[in-house]
Design a protein around this motif. Sequence first.
Motif, mmCIF file in Angstrom:
data_model
loop_
_atom_site.group_PDB
_atom_site.id
_atom_site.type_symbol
_atom_site.label_atom_id
_atom_site.label_comp_id
_atom_site.label_asym_id
_atom_site.label_seq_id
_atom_site.Cartn_x
_atom_site.Cartn_y
_atom_site.Cartn_z
ATOM 1 N N ALA A 66 0.845 -1.188 0.000
ATOM 2 C CA ALA A 66 0.000 0.000 0.000
ATOM 3 C C ALA A 66 0.884 1.243 0.000
ATOM 4 N N ALA A 67 0.851 1.980 -1.071
ATOM 5 C CA ALA A 67 1.694 3.172 -1.183
ATOM 6 C C ALA A 67 1.353 4.219 -0.135
ATOM 7 N N ASP A 68 0.095 4.272 0.284
ATOM 8 C CA ASP A 68 -0.303 5.295 1.257
ATOM 9 C C ASP A 68 -0.017 4.884 2.700
ATOM 10 N N HIS A 69 0.357 3.646 2.954
ATOM 11 C CA HIS A 69 0.750 3.172 4.291
ATOM 12 C C HIS A 69 2.012 2.322 4.137
ATOM 13 N N SER A 70 3.072 2.945 3.721
ATOM 14 C CA SER A 70 4.309 2.267 3.356
ATOM 15 C C SER A 70 4.794 1.319 4.434
ATOM 16 N N GLN A 71 5.379 0.208 3.984
ATOM 17 C CA GLN A 71 5.957 -0.741 4.922
ATOM 18 C C GLN A 71 7.234 -0.197 5.558
ATOM 19 N N GLN A 72 7.863 0.811 4.964
ATOM 20 C CA GLN A 72 9.041 1.495 5.474
ATOM 21 C C GLN A 72 10.286 0.619 5.459
ATOM 22 N N PHE A 73 10.226 -0.585 5.883
ATOM 23 C CA PHE A 73 11.331 -1.533 5.810
ATOM 24 C C PHE A 73 10.737 -2.916 6.031
ATOM 25 N N HIS A 74 11.509 -3.943 5.733
ATOM 26 C CA HIS A 74 11.094 -5.295 6.090
ATOM 27 C C HIS A 74 12.338 -6.145 6.281
ATOM 28 N N LEU A 75 12.173 -7.280 6.923
ATOM 29 C CA LEU A 75 13.256 -8.224 7.151
ATOM 30 C C LEU A 75 13.158 -9.361 6.144
ATOM 31 N N ASP A 76 14.282 -9.722 5.522
ATOM 32 C CA ASP A 76 14.366 -10.926 4.696
ATOM 33 C C ASP A 76 15.060 -11.995 5.539
ATOM 34 N N LEU A 77 14.361 -13.092 5.801
ATOM 35 C CA LEU A 77 14.893 -14.177 6.619
ATOM 36 C C LEU A 77 15.143 -15.381 5.712
ATOM 37 N N THR A 78 16.382 -15.819 5.636
ATOM 38 C CA THR A 78 16.771 -16.922 4.764
ATOM 39 C C THR A 78 16.470 -18.251 5.442
ATOM 40 N N VAL A 79 15.835 -19.167 4.682
ATOM 41 C CA VAL A 79 15.454 -20.483 5.217
ATOM 42 C C VAL A 79 15.856 -21.579 4.248
ATOM 43 N N ASP A 80 16.008 -22.794 4.761
ATOM 44 C CA ASP A 80 16.327 -23.949 3.922
ATOM 45 C C ASP A 80 15.078 -24.552 3.293
ATOM 46 N N ASP A 81 13.951 -24.507 3.987
ATOM 47 C CA ASP A 81 12.716 -25.145 3.535
ATOM 48 C C ASP A 81 11.561 -24.164 3.726
ATOM 49 N N LEU A 82 11.082 -23.585 2.616
ATOM 50 C CA LEU A 82 10.017 -22.580 2.707
ATOM 51 C C LEU A 82 8.750 -23.125 3.361
ATOM 52 N N ASP A 83 8.346 -24.320 2.981
ATOM 53 C CA ASP A 83 7.102 -24.872 3.525
ATOM 54 C C ASP A 83 7.198 -25.096 5.032
ATOM 55 N N ALA A 84 8.302 -25.663 5.486
ATOM 56 C CA ALA A 84 8.477 -25.908 6.919
ATOM 57 C C ALA A 84 8.568 -24.594 7.687
ATOM 58 N N ALA A 85 9.313 -23.634 7.153
ATOM 59 C CA ALA A 85 9.436 -22.338 7.826
ATOM 60 C C ALA A 85 8.090 -21.628 7.875
ATOM 61 N N GLU A 86 7.334 -21.732 6.789
ATOM 62 C CA GLU A 86 6.009 -21.114 6.767
ATOM 63 C C GLU A 86 5.122 -21.689 7.871
ATOM 64 N N GLN A 87 5.075 -23.003 7.987
ATOM 65 C CA GLN A 87 4.254 -23.612 9.034
ATOM 66 C C GLN A 87 4.699 -23.133 10.413
ATOM 67 N N GLY A 88 6.006 -23.002 10.596
ATOM 68 C CA GLY A 88 6.526 -22.548 11.877
ATOM 69 C C GLY A 88 6.126 -21.125 12.210
ATOM 70 N N VAL A 89 6.281 -20.191 11.258
ATOM 71 C CA VAL A 89 5.943 -18.793 11.575
ATOM 72 C C VAL A 89 4.439 -18.607 11.725
ATOM 73 N N LEU A 90 3.647 -19.356 10.963
ATOM 74 C CA LEU A 90 2.189 -19.273 11.121
ATOM 75 C C LEU A 90 1.771 -19.765 12.504
ATOM 76 N N ALA A 91 2.398 -20.842 12.971
ATOM 77 C CA ALA A 91 2.085 -21.371 14.305
ATOM 78 C C ALA A 91 2.465 -20.381 15.399
#
Length: 122
Positions: A66-91
Amino acid sequence: MALARLGVVVLDCPDPRALAGFYAEVLGGTVEEDPKDAGWVDLKVPGGPSLAFQAAPGYVPPRWPAADHSQQFHLDLTVDDLDAAEQGVLALGARPLDAEDRSRSFRVYADPAGHPFCLCAC
Protein backbone atom coordinates in the motif's frame (compact mmCIF):
# COMPACT_ATOMS: atom_id res chain seq x y z
CA MET A 1 35.69 4.59 4.84
CA ALA A 2 32.31 4.30 6.51
CA LEU A 3 31.03 7.08 8.70
CA ALA A 4 29.11 4.75 10.98
CA ARG A 5 28.41 1.10 11.81
CA LEU A 6 25.01 -0.50 12.15
CA GLY A 7 24.29 -0.90 15.84
CA VAL A 8 20.86 -2.52 15.92
CA VAL A 9 17.64 -2.68 13.90
CA VAL A 10 14.74 -1.36 16.02
CA LEU A 11 11.11 -2.26 15.43
CA ASP A 12 8.37 -0.12 16.98
CA CYS A 13 5.51 -2.21 18.32
CA PRO A 14 2.76 -2.29 20.96
CA ASP A 15 4.34 -5.09 23.06
CA PRO A 16 8.16 -5.33 22.87
CA ARG A 17 8.42 -8.48 24.99
CA ALA A 18 5.88 -10.38 22.90
CA LEU A 19 7.40 -9.38 19.57
CA ALA A 20 10.94 -10.18 20.77
CA GLY A 21 9.61 -13.61 21.79
CA PHE A 22 8.14 -14.14 18.33
CA TYR A 23 11.45 -13.35 16.62
CA ALA A 24 13.41 -15.41 19.18
CA GLU A 25 11.31 -18.42 18.16
CA VAL A 26 11.88 -17.67 14.45
CA LEU A 27 15.61 -16.76 14.56
CA GLY A 28 16.87 -18.21 17.83
CA GLY A 29 18.76 -16.03 20.23
CA THR A 30 18.34 -14.58 23.66
CA VAL A 31 15.75 -12.03 24.74
CA GLU A 32 17.24 -9.44 27.09
CA GLU A 33 15.18 -6.91 28.99
CA ASP A 34 16.48 -3.82 30.75
CA PRO A 35 14.74 -3.55 34.15
CA LYS A 36 15.18 0.24 33.92
CA ASP A 37 13.37 0.49 30.57
CA ALA A 38 10.15 -1.50 30.27
CA GLY A 39 9.59 -0.12 26.78
CA TRP A 40 12.72 -1.68 25.24
CA VAL A 41 13.71 -5.32 24.65
CA ASP A 42 16.78 -6.66 22.81
CA LEU A 43 17.10 -9.93 20.92
CA LYS A 44 20.71 -11.12 20.67
CA VAL A 45 20.77 -13.27 17.54
CA PRO A 46 23.58 -15.85 17.28
CA GLY A 47 25.97 -15.01 14.46
CA GLY A 48 24.00 -11.98 13.32
CA PRO A 49 22.99 -8.46 14.20
CA SER A 50 20.76 -7.82 17.18
CA LEU A 51 17.16 -6.74 16.87
CA ALA A 52 15.53 -4.37 19.34
CA PHE A 53 11.87 -3.78 20.04
CA GLN A 54 10.56 -0.45 21.31
CA ALA A 55 7.13 0.29 22.76
CA ALA A 56 5.21 2.72 20.57
CA PRO A 57 1.92 3.91 22.08
CA GLY A 58 -0.66 4.32 19.35
CA TYR A 59 1.33 2.09 17.00
CA VAL A 60 -0.34 1.59 13.62
CA PRO A 61 1.12 -1.26 11.55
CA PRO A 62 2.13 -0.72 7.94
CA ARG A 63 0.03 -2.23 5.17
CA TRP A 64 1.53 -4.35 2.45
CA PRO A 65 1.39 -3.50 -0.35
CA ALA A 66 0.00 0.00 0.00
CA ALA A 67 1.69 3.17 -1.18
CA ASP A 68 -0.30 5.30 1.26
CA HIS A 69 0.75 3.17 4.29
CA SER A 70 4.31 2.27 3.36
CA GLN A 71 5.96 -0.74 4.92
CA GLN A 72 9.04 1.49 5.47
CA PHE A 73 11.33 -1.53 5.81
CA HIS A 74 11.09 -5.30 6.09
CA LEU A 75 13.26 -8.22 7.15
CA ASP A 76 14.37 -10.93 4.70
CA LEU A 77 14.89 -14.18 6.62
CA THR A 78 16.77 -16.92 4.76
CA VAL A 79 15.45 -20.48 5.22
CA ASP A 80 16.33 -23.95 3.92
CA ASP A 81 12.72 -25.14 3.53
CA LEU A 82 10.02 -22.58 2.71
CA ASP A 83 7.10 -24.87 3.52
CA ALA A 84 8.48 -25.91 6.92
CA ALA A 85 9.44 -22.34 7.83
CA GLU A 86 6.01 -21.11 6.77
CA GLN A 87 4.25 -23.61 9.03
CA GLY A 88 6.53 -22.55 11.88
CA VAL A 89 5.94 -18.79 11.57
CA LEU A 90 2.19 -19.27 11.12
CA ALA A 91 2.09 -21.37 14.30
CA LEU A 92 3.88 -18.52 16.11
CA GLY A 93 1.27 -15.96 15.05
CA ALA A 94 2.50 -14.61 11.71
CA ARG A 95 -0.07 -14.08 8.99
CA PRO A 96 0.45 -14.40 5.23
CA LEU A 97 0.35 -11.18 3.21
CA ASP A 98 0.93 -12.60 -0.26
CA ALA A 99 -0.16 -16.20 -0.67
CA GLU A 100 -1.04 -16.19 -4.37
CA ASP A 101 2.30 -17.07 -6.01
CA ARG A 102 3.81 -20.14 -4.36
CA SER A 103 6.33 -20.63 -7.19
CA ARG A 104 8.56 -17.72 -6.11
CA SER A 105 11.65 -18.13 -3.96
CA PHE A 106 10.14 -15.95 -1.20
CA ARG A 107 6.89 -15.54 0.74
CA VAL A 108 5.63 -12.43 2.53
CA TYR A 109 4.14 -12.39 6.05
CA ALA A 110 3.31 -9.97 8.84
CA ASP A 111 4.65 -10.54 12.33
CA PRO A 112 2.17 -10.34 15.25
CA ALA A 113 2.61 -6.52 15.38
CA GLY A 114 2.03 -6.17 11.62
CA HIS A 115 5.61 -5.65 10.35
CA PRO A 116 6.15 -7.28 6.95
CA PHE A 117 8.89 -9.89 6.64
CA CYS A 118 9.85 -12.39 3.97
CA LEU A 119 10.95 -15.99 4.19
CA CYS A 120 13.47 -16.47 1.38
CA ALA A 121 14.76 -19.78 0.06
CA CYS A 122 18.53 -19.94 0.11
